[in-house]
Scaffold this motif. Structure first.
Motif, mmCIF file in Angstrom:
data_model
loop_
_atom_site.group_PDB
_atom_site.id
_atom_site.type_symbol
_atom_site.label_atom_id
_atom_site.label_comp_id
_atom_site.label_asym_id
_atom_site.label_seq_id
_atom_site.Cartn_x
_atom_site.Cartn_y
_atom_site.Cartn_z
ATOM 1 N N VAL A 381 10.228 17.080 -12.250
ATOM 2 C CA VAL A 381 9.845 18.480 -12.086
ATOM 3 C C VAL A 381 10.140 18.911 -10.655
ATOM 4 C CG1 VAL A 381 8.014 20.188 -12.343
ATOM 5 C CG2 VAL A 381 7.982 18.115 -13.748
ATOM 6 N N GLN A 382 11.004 19.891 -10.506
ATOM 7 C CA GLN A 382 11.319 20.439 -9.186
ATOM 8 C C GLN A 382 10.212 21.419 -8.817
ATOM 9 O OE1 GLN A 382 15.118 21.999 -10.399
ATOM 10 N NE2 GLN A 382 16.237 20.254 -9.551
ATOM 11 N N VAL A 383 9.241 20.925 -8.037
ATOM 12 C CA VAL A 383 8.020 21.698 -7.860
ATOM 13 C C VAL A 383 8.121 22.768 -6.792
ATOM 14 C CG1 VAL A 383 6.469 19.967 -8.814
ATOM 15 C CG2 VAL A 383 7.059 19.855 -6.403
ATOM 16 N N VAL A 384 8.854 22.531 -5.710
ATOM 17 C CA VAL A 384 8.891 23.519 -4.638
ATOM 18 C C VAL A 384 10.050 23.204 -3.699
ATOM 19 C CG1 VAL A 384 7.383 22.264 -3.035
ATOM 20 C CG2 VAL A 384 7.413 24.758 -2.987
ATOM 21 N N SER A 385 10.538 24.220 -2.996
ATOM 22 C CA SER A 385 11.569 24.038 -1.985
ATOM 23 C C SER A 385 11.297 25.000 -0.838
ATOM 24 C CB SER A 385 12.963 24.289 -2.576
ATOM 25 O OG SER A 385 13.070 25.622 -3.058
ATOM 26 N N GLY A 386 12.034 24.837 0.269
ATOM 27 C CA GLY A 386 11.907 25.759 1.394
ATOM 28 C C GLY A 386 10.791 25.460 2.355
ATOM 29 N N LEU A 387 10.165 24.270 2.274
ATOM 30 C CA LEU A 387 9.084 23.913 3.185
ATOM 31 C C LEU A 387 9.642 23.399 4.510
ATOM 32 C CD1 LEU A 387 6.821 21.977 0.662
ATOM 33 C CD2 LEU A 387 6.384 24.257 1.571
ATOM 34 N N THR A 388 8.883 23.588 5.589
ATOM 35 C CA THR A 388 9.270 23.014 6.877
ATOM 36 C C THR A 388 8.608 21.664 7.112
ATOM 37 O OG1 THR A 388 7.491 24.275 7.939
ATOM 38 C CG2 THR A 388 9.702 25.235 7.962
ATOM 39 N N SER A 389 7.423 21.479 6.538
ATOM 40 C CA SER A 389 6.725 20.202 6.689
ATOM 41 C C SER A 389 5.733 20.039 5.556
ATOM 42 C CB SER A 389 5.984 20.119 8.031
ATOM 43 O OG SER A 389 4.936 21.078 8.081
ATOM 44 N N ILE A 390 5.381 18.793 5.255
ATOM 45 C CA ILE A 390 4.344 18.523 4.265
ATOM 46 C C ILE A 390 3.484 17.368 4.752
ATOM 47 C CG2 ILE A 390 5.815 19.267 2.349
ATOM 48 C CD1 ILE A 390 5.955 16.322 1.501
ATOM 49 N N ARG A 391 2.255 17.341 4.281
ATOM 50 C CA ARG A 391 1.354 16.216 4.508
ATOM 51 C C ARG A 391 0.903 15.709 3.157
ATOM 52 N NH1 ARG A 391 -4.245 17.134 7.563
ATOM 53 N NH2 ARG A 391 -4.700 18.066 5.541
ATOM 54 N N VAL A 392 0.983 14.408 2.963
ATOM 55 C CA VAL A 392 0.657 13.797 1.675
ATOM 56 C C VAL A 392 -0.487 12.810 1.881
ATOM 57 C CG1 VAL A 392 1.519 12.481 -0.294
ATOM 58 C CG2 VAL A 392 3.064 14.017 0.952
ATOM 59 N N VAL A 393 -1.530 12.942 1.070
ATOM 60 C CA VAL A 393 -2.684 12.046 1.134
ATOM 61 C C VAL A 393 -2.891 11.410 -0.228
ATOM 62 C CG1 VAL A 393 -5.140 11.828 1.644
ATOM 63 C CG2 VAL A 393 -3.748 13.503 2.899
ATOM 64 N N PRO A 394 -2.747 10.082 -0.347
ATOM 65 C CA PRO A 394 -2.993 9.415 -1.640
ATOM 66 C C PRO A 394 -4.465 9.476 -2.019
ATOM 67 C CG PRO A 394 -1.725 8.020 -0.126
ATOM 68 C CD PRO A 394 -2.276 9.146 0.679
ATOM 69 N N SER A 395 -4.736 9.396 -3.321
ATOM 70 C CA SER A 395 -6.113 9.444 -3.802
ATOM 71 C C SER A 395 -6.863 8.145 -3.558
ATOM 72 C CB SER A 395 -6.131 9.772 -5.294
ATOM 73 O OG SER A 395 -5.401 8.794 -6.028
ATOM 74 N N GLY A 396 -6.144 7.088 -3.183
ATOM 75 C CA GLY A 396 -6.781 5.801 -2.915
ATOM 76 C C GLY A 396 -5.759 4.810 -2.394
ATOM 77 N N THR A 397 -6.152 3.554 -2.311
ATOM 78 C CA THR A 397 -5.241 2.524 -1.833
ATOM 79 C C THR A 397 -4.243 2.141 -2.929
ATOM 80 O OG1 THR A 397 -6.782 0.789 -2.509
ATOM 81 C CG2 THR A 397 -6.953 1.601 -0.243
ATOM 82 N N GLY A 398 -3.114 1.603 -2.503
ATOM 83 C CA GLY A 398 -2.111 1.156 -3.456
ATOM 84 C C GLY A 398 -0.875 2.022 -3.491
ATOM 85 N N ALA A 399 -0.854 3.123 -2.740
ATOM 86 C CA ALA A 399 0.339 3.976 -2.697
ATOM 87 C C ALA A 399 1.429 3.280 -1.888
ATOM 88 C CB ALA A 399 -0.004 5.323 -2.074
ATOM 89 N N THR A 400 2.675 3.663 -2.138
ATOM 90 C CA THR A 400 3.792 3.098 -1.389
ATOM 91 C C THR A 400 4.667 4.215 -0.825
ATOM 92 O OG1 THR A 400 5.269 2.954 -3.322
ATOM 93 C CG2 THR A 400 3.860 1.045 -2.850
ATOM 94 N N LEU A 401 5.296 3.918 0.301
ATOM 95 C CA LEU A 401 6.238 4.820 0.954
ATOM 96 C C LEU A 401 7.568 4.097 1.057
ATOM 97 C CD1 LEU A 401 6.972 7.376 2.584
ATOM 98 C CD2 LEU A 401 6.048 6.220 4.615
ATOM 99 N N ASP A 402 8.550 4.567 0.317
ATOM 100 C CA ASP A 402 9.866 3.916 0.260
ATOM 101 C C ASP A 402 9.742 2.414 -0.016
ATOM 102 O OD1 ASP A 402 11.284 6.270 0.701
ATOM 103 O OD2 ASP A 402 11.066 6.110 2.871
ATOM 104 N N GLY A 403 8.845 2.093 -0.947
ATOM 105 C CA GLY A 403 8.685 0.715 -1.389
ATOM 106 C C GLY A 403 7.715 -0.113 -0.579
#
Length: 425
Positions: A381-403
């Protein structure tokens, strides 16, 4: 396909950017931001990065758009606040802005569709869920086996059908919509052994139209006109709007359709042509052009007056008359949306009358009734475009960033001349 608010279901097929907001010239940003002492660069990918949520979890995303010059009286810089239960791909575009795509289970995608209020009757919600499922499969050309990934992406706006993810903040009433998606799992409307193109819209003018009349495509037997008598509860079932000539002149001038400092004395509509006359000037224009000028510049320049409550926009549909009364143009009309397929407020009314989801769908789609059909495992799903920056917060432990394991920290991603990714606890 259509937009939604808690007040109204459905909308027109397209949206218009705020006037004066030139999204092609964002404010200059730092090419590569320097992290604070506690931040650690985590990505060597020059143009994209991939964030996976914890198992069974989600990602809270907050995004910022470029600063733009705007003539609007109460222009607010838009911001993104959304929660997605899937893998987030962030890519830097050629202009330095960021585009977000979320990959998630197909049924979770349907749970994030925001097209009708979750407070609606059960049968109306189920009809909407089946229509949304069928539409997604039809428009992406799905031909795979059960559980395969759907390769063709779908957009998240009114140009497709509105996807917003998990509500932020969470609204417990949305669980009624989740339940409708679960109850109809795998149910699709088929035509010729393929998912039907189940377009839908908010409110009618007393009838629907064939797809050939609305979209100019070859006539489909399941998208034929029907009479609509059940959408009277919609706030846009019947509407009347008065726009003073001074305002009409201002809005048309800003849209490049009327000379400056010229008063207007009359406005009329014949067929699809609006004729505007005034002191030493006369202009004819398509009704769409007139509506766009009023709908865009009204809330921009006079936000306290336009659109008048409870309308979603000042002139919701082309199904209207337009005449002069005293010193104002008066529009009297019905409905909101493109006019083909299921009427969402009509489904609401039919559900109140006791019709089942199957009966509702059969009425609008030429007798088609739900059948079981293979579903994809994942959808992009292409959710949005045109942003200058984003902040991402996982809901808990276990998330990965580029593996790599992310832990419970947050990720900040900025665009510009290069993609910069930093993490913080």
């Amino acid at each position: 396909m259509v937009a939604v608010t808690l007040l109204l279901a459905g909308a027109a097929c397209t949206s218009t950017p705020a006037p004066g907001a030139d999204r092609t010239t964002p404010e200059p940003t730092t090419a590569s931001s320097s992290p604070t002492a506690s931040a650690t660069p985590t990505s060597e990918t020059p143009t994209s990065t991939l964030i996976r949520p914890p198992n069974g979890g989600s990602l809270l995303v907050r995004g910022t758009y470029p600063r733009v010059a705007s003539r609007c009286v109460r222009y607010h810089r838009p911001r993104l606040a959304a929660r997605y239960p899937g893998t987030l791909s962030v890519k830097r575009s050629d202009d330095g802005t960021l585009a977000l795509t979320v990959t998630l289970p197909f049924e979770d995608y349907l749970k994030g569709i925001a097209e009708v209020p979750p407070s609606w009757p059960r049968a109306a919600l189920e009809a909407q869920a089946i229509a949304a499922r069928s539409y997604a499969l039809a428009t992406t050309g799905w031909v795979g086996a059960e559980g395969e990934t759907l390769k063709t992406p779908i957009c998240a706006t009114t140009s497709c059908q509105v996807y917003r993810g998990i509500p932020v903040p969470f609204d417990p009433s949305v669980r009624r919509w989740f339940a409708a998606v679960r109850r109809t799992s795998g149910e699709v409307l088929l035509y010729g052994d393929r998912p039907a193109d189940t377009v839908y819209f908010s409110t009618s003018n007393g009838r629907t139209y064939g797809n050939d009349e609305v979209f100019g495509s070859a006539p489909l037997p399941y998208l034929r006109p029907v009479v609509e008598r059940d959408d009277g509860a919609s706030p846009v079932s019947h509407w009347r709007v008065r726009v003073p000539f001074d305002d009409v002149a201002t809005f048309l001038h800003e849209a490049g359709e009327w000379p400056p400092q010229r008063t207007i004395s009359s406005v009329g509509l014949e067929g699809s042509t609006v004729t505007v006359q005034g002191a030493g000037a006369s202009r004819s224009m398509d009704l769409t052009t007139f509506r766009d000028a009023v709908n865009v510049w009204g809330p921009c320049l006079k936000p306290g007056r336009y659109p008048p409550s409870p309308l979603p926009v000042t002139l919701p549909s082309r199904w209207m008359t337009l005449s002069s009364s005293g010193d104002a143009a008066v529009a009297v009309g019905r409905g909101w949306g493109h006019g083909a397929g299921m009427v969402q407020w009509g489904a609401y009314g039919k559900a109140l009358r006791g019709l089942s989801a199957s009966d509702i769908l059969a009425y609008y789609y030429g007798g088609l009734r739900p059948q079981t059909y293979p579903e994809p495992g994942l959808i992009h799903v292409q959710v949005v475009s045109g942003l200058t920056s984003i902040r991402v917060v996982p809901s808990g432990t276990g998330a990965t960033l580029d593996g790599e394991q992310l832990g419970s920290g947050r990720v900040t991603i900025t665009g510009g001349d290069e993609l910069t990714v930093t993490t913080r606890p």
